[in-house]
Design a protein around this motif. Structure first.
Motif, PDB file in Angstrom:
ATOM      1  N   VAL A   1       0.837  -1.198   0.000  1.00  0.00           N
ATOM      2  CA  VAL A   1       0.000   0.000   0.000  1.00  0.00           C
ATOM      3  C   VAL A   1       0.873   1.248   0.000  1.00  0.00           C
ATOM      4  O   VAL A   1       0.617   2.214  -0.728  1.00  0.00           O
ATOM      5  N   ILE A   2       1.911   1.222   0.827  1.00  0.00           N
ATOM      6  CA  ILE A   2       2.846   2.353   0.887  1.00  0.00           C
ATOM      7  C   ILE A   2       3.476   2.599  -0.475  1.00  0.00           C
ATOM      8  O   ILE A   2       3.518   3.737  -0.969  1.00  0.00           O
ATOM      9  N   LEU A   3       3.958   1.536  -1.092  1.00  0.00           N
ATOM     10  CA  LEU A   3       4.592   1.652  -2.404  1.00  0.00           C
ATOM     11  C   LEU A   3       3.616   2.197  -3.439  1.00  0.00           C
ATOM     12  O   LEU A   3       3.977   3.038  -4.282  1.00  0.00           O
ATOM     13  N   GLY A   4       2.361   1.752  -3.376  1.00  0.00           N
ATOM     14  CA  GLY A   4       1.352   2.233  -4.313  1.00  0.00           C
ATOM     15  C   GLY A   4       1.130   3.731  -4.184  1.00  0.00           C
ATOM     16  O   GLY A   4       1.062   4.449  -5.195  1.00  0.00           O
ATOM     17  N   PHE A   5       1.029   4.228  -2.963  1.00  0.00           N
ATOM     18  CA  PHE A   5       0.817   5.660  -2.747  1.00  0.00           C
ATOM     19  C   PHE A   5       2.026   6.482  -3.179  1.00  0.00           C
ATOM     20  O   PHE A   5       1.878   7.560  -3.776  1.00  0.00           O
ATOM     21  N   VAL A   6       3.214   5.978  -2.873  1.00  0.00           N
ATOM     22  CA  VAL A   6       4.418   6.729  -3.245  1.00  0.00           C
ATOM     23  C   VAL A   6       4.566   6.801  -4.765  1.00  0.00           C
ATOM     24  O   VAL A   6       4.905   7.859  -5.317  1.00  0.00           O
ATOM     25  N   LEU A   7       4.288   5.710  -5.447  1.00  0.00           N
ATOM     26  CA  LEU A   7       4.439   5.710  -6.900  1.00  0.00           C
ATOM     27  C   LEU A   7       3.333   6.520  -7.590  1.00  0.00           C
ATOM     28  O   LEU A   7       3.593   7.202  -8.587  1.00  0.00           O
ATOM     29  N   LEU A   8       2.116   6.443  -7.054  1.00  0.00           N
ATOM     30  CA  LEU A   8       0.998   7.141  -7.708  1.00  0.00           C
ATOM     31  C   LEU A   8       0.972   8.629  -7.373  1.00  0.00           C
ATOM     32  O   LEU A   8       0.710   9.459  -8.254  1.00  0.00           O
ATOM     33  N   ILE A   9       1.241   8.977  -6.133  1.00  0.00           N
ATOM     34  CA  ILE A   9       1.166  10.370  -5.688  1.00  0.00           C
ATOM     35  C   ILE A   9       2.551  10.965  -5.444  1.00  0.00           C
ATOM     36  O   ILE A   9       2.869  12.066  -5.907  1.00  0.00           O
ATOM     37  N   GLY A  10       3.379  10.236  -4.694  1.00  0.00           N
ATOM     38  CA  GLY A  10       4.691  10.762  -4.313  1.00  0.00           C
ATOM     39  C   GLY A  10       5.624  10.976  -5.488  1.00  0.00           C
ATOM     40  O   GLY A  10       6.364  11.970  -5.522  1.00  0.00           O
ATOM     41  N   LEU A  11       5.612  10.053  -6.460  1.00  0.00           N
ATOM     42  CA  LEU A  11       6.504  10.169  -7.612  1.00  0.00           C
ATOM     43  C   LEU A  11       6.217  11.422  -8.441  1.00  0.00           C
ATOM     44  O   LEU A  11       7.144  12.196  -8.722  1.00  0.00           O
ATOM     45  N   PRO A  12       4.971  11.677  -8.850  1.00  0.00           N
ATOM     46  CA  PRO A  12       4.706  12.930  -9.591  1.00  0.00           C
ATOM     47  C   PRO A  12       5.058  14.173  -8.783  1.00  0.00           C
ATOM     48  O   PRO A  12       5.566  15.152  -9.345  1.00  0.00           O
ATOM     49  N   CYS A  13       4.797  14.131  -7.472  1.00  0.00           N
ATOM     50  CA  CYS A  13       5.143  15.287  -6.623  1.00  0.00           C
ATOM     51  C   CYS A  13       6.649  15.510  -6.620  1.00  0.00           C
ATOM     52  O   CYS A  13       7.118  16.651  -6.710  1.00  0.00           O
ATOM     53  N   GLN A  14       7.409  14.421  -6.520  1.00  0.00           N
ATOM     54  CA  GLN A  14       8.861  14.538  -6.486  1.00  0.00           C
ATOM     55  C   GLN A  14       9.415  15.009  -7.832  1.00  0.00           C
ATOM     56  O   GLN A  14      10.352  15.806  -7.879  1.00  0.00           O
ATOM     57  N   ILE A  15       8.842  14.521  -8.923  1.00  0.00           N
ATOM     58  CA  ILE A  15       9.264  14.968 -10.251  1.00  0.00           C
ATOM     59  C   ILE A  15       9.044  16.469 -10.391  1.00  0.00           C
ATOM     60  O   ILE A  15       9.926  17.211 -10.846  1.00  0.00           O
ATOM     61  N   LEU A  16       7.867  16.926  -9.984  1.00  0.00           N
ATOM     62  CA  LEU A  16       7.541  18.352 -10.087  1.00  0.00           C
ATOM     63  C   LEU A  16       8.473  19.192  -9.219  1.00  0.00           C
ATOM     64  O   LEU A  16       8.989  20.228  -9.671  1.00  0.00           O
ATOM     65  N   ALA A  17       8.695  18.751  -7.978  1.00  0.00           N
ATOM     66  CA  ALA A  17       9.552  19.511  -7.062  1.00  0.00           C
ATOM     67  C   ALA A  17      10.996  19.536  -7.542  1.00  0.00           C
ATOM     68  O   ALA A  17      11.657  20.584  -7.517  1.00  0.00           O
TER      69      ALA A  17
END
Length: 240
Positions: A18-34
């Protein structure tokens, strides 16, 4: 404290998917943008603007990751296996409550910490003004868990967090330092290492490193969820 950390690690392993799913779906785009904004828009000469941009991204979008992880733990406590899509739906449904509560806590702690930048005396004296910020961070550390578990939010959730942590201030502080500081130190060290090699000092490599750090940092909300349970249990037992 050992029991809290042990239970947190167990839950982290149980819901790593579940953690990995949230990081890849939400966290990854946020990190790319930042990361892209930090390197390609603001540049290294404007670190403050890049940090502010990252803070806004995390406040608006990153809170979904934290909320989703907390929802998974709450579902688990109802003797059901939490599923990613269910947790995502609940996190989005409660987004405004999570966002507003997190914003209030962040503003209060940041305002308290900003005093150190005022020209009011020697550096040693000014750094002492971090104590109020640390105090507020500890007392409001369970506010987001309260939003998920007790369905309260805003000032009510903050007051509830302050009440729960009133008898466990030093335990909360010790847990926060033990879990939060190593991850922050790892983040600073990792960024510095990337910056020493021009070939890796790019927004792409920073994104990869940042995503890995987000996966590791998921242990923080899990730890505070377990801590909330202990505090709530103690509060119930102390009632006449």
């Amino acid at each position: 404290m050992n029991e809290i950390l042990s239970n947190a690690c167990r839950l982290y392993a149980k819901y790593f998917g579940v953690i990995l799913g949230f990081v890849l779906l939400i966290g990854l785009p946020c990190q790319i943008l930042a990361s892209y904004a930090a390197y390609e828009i603001y540049g290294k000469e404007n670190i403050v603007a890049a940090a502010q941009s990252n803070l806004v991204i995390e406040l608006v979008f990153g809170i979904v990751v934290t909320g989703g992880i907390l929802q998974a733990l709450f579902i688990d406590r109802m003797d059901r296996r939490a599923r990613f899509l269910e947790c995502l739906s609940l996190a989005i449904t409660h987004w405004f409550r999570l966002f507003w509560t997190n914003l209030l806590v962040t503003l209060m702690v940041t305002f308290a910490a900003s005093i150190i930048f005022l020209p009011i005396g020697p550096d040693v004296v000014r750094w002492l003004f971090l104590i109020p910020a640390i105090y507020l961070a500890v007392r409001f550390s369970l506010a987001l868990v309260v939003v998920v578990v007790e369905d309260e939010w805003g000032w009510v959730a903050m007051r509830r967090s302050a009440a729960l942590t009133s008898e466990r201030f030093w335990t909360v502080l010790a847990l926060g330092l033990f879990v939060f500081l190593p991850i922050q130190a790892l983040g600073i060290l990792g960024v510095r290492m990337l910056q020493t090699n021009p070939a890796y000092d790019t927004w792409l490599f920073t994104t990869v490193f940042g995503v890995g750090l987000k996966i590791l940092a998921a242990i923080i909300p899990i730890t505070f969820f377990v801590l909330y349970e202990k505090c709530a249990e103690s509060a119930t037992e102390s009632r006449p």
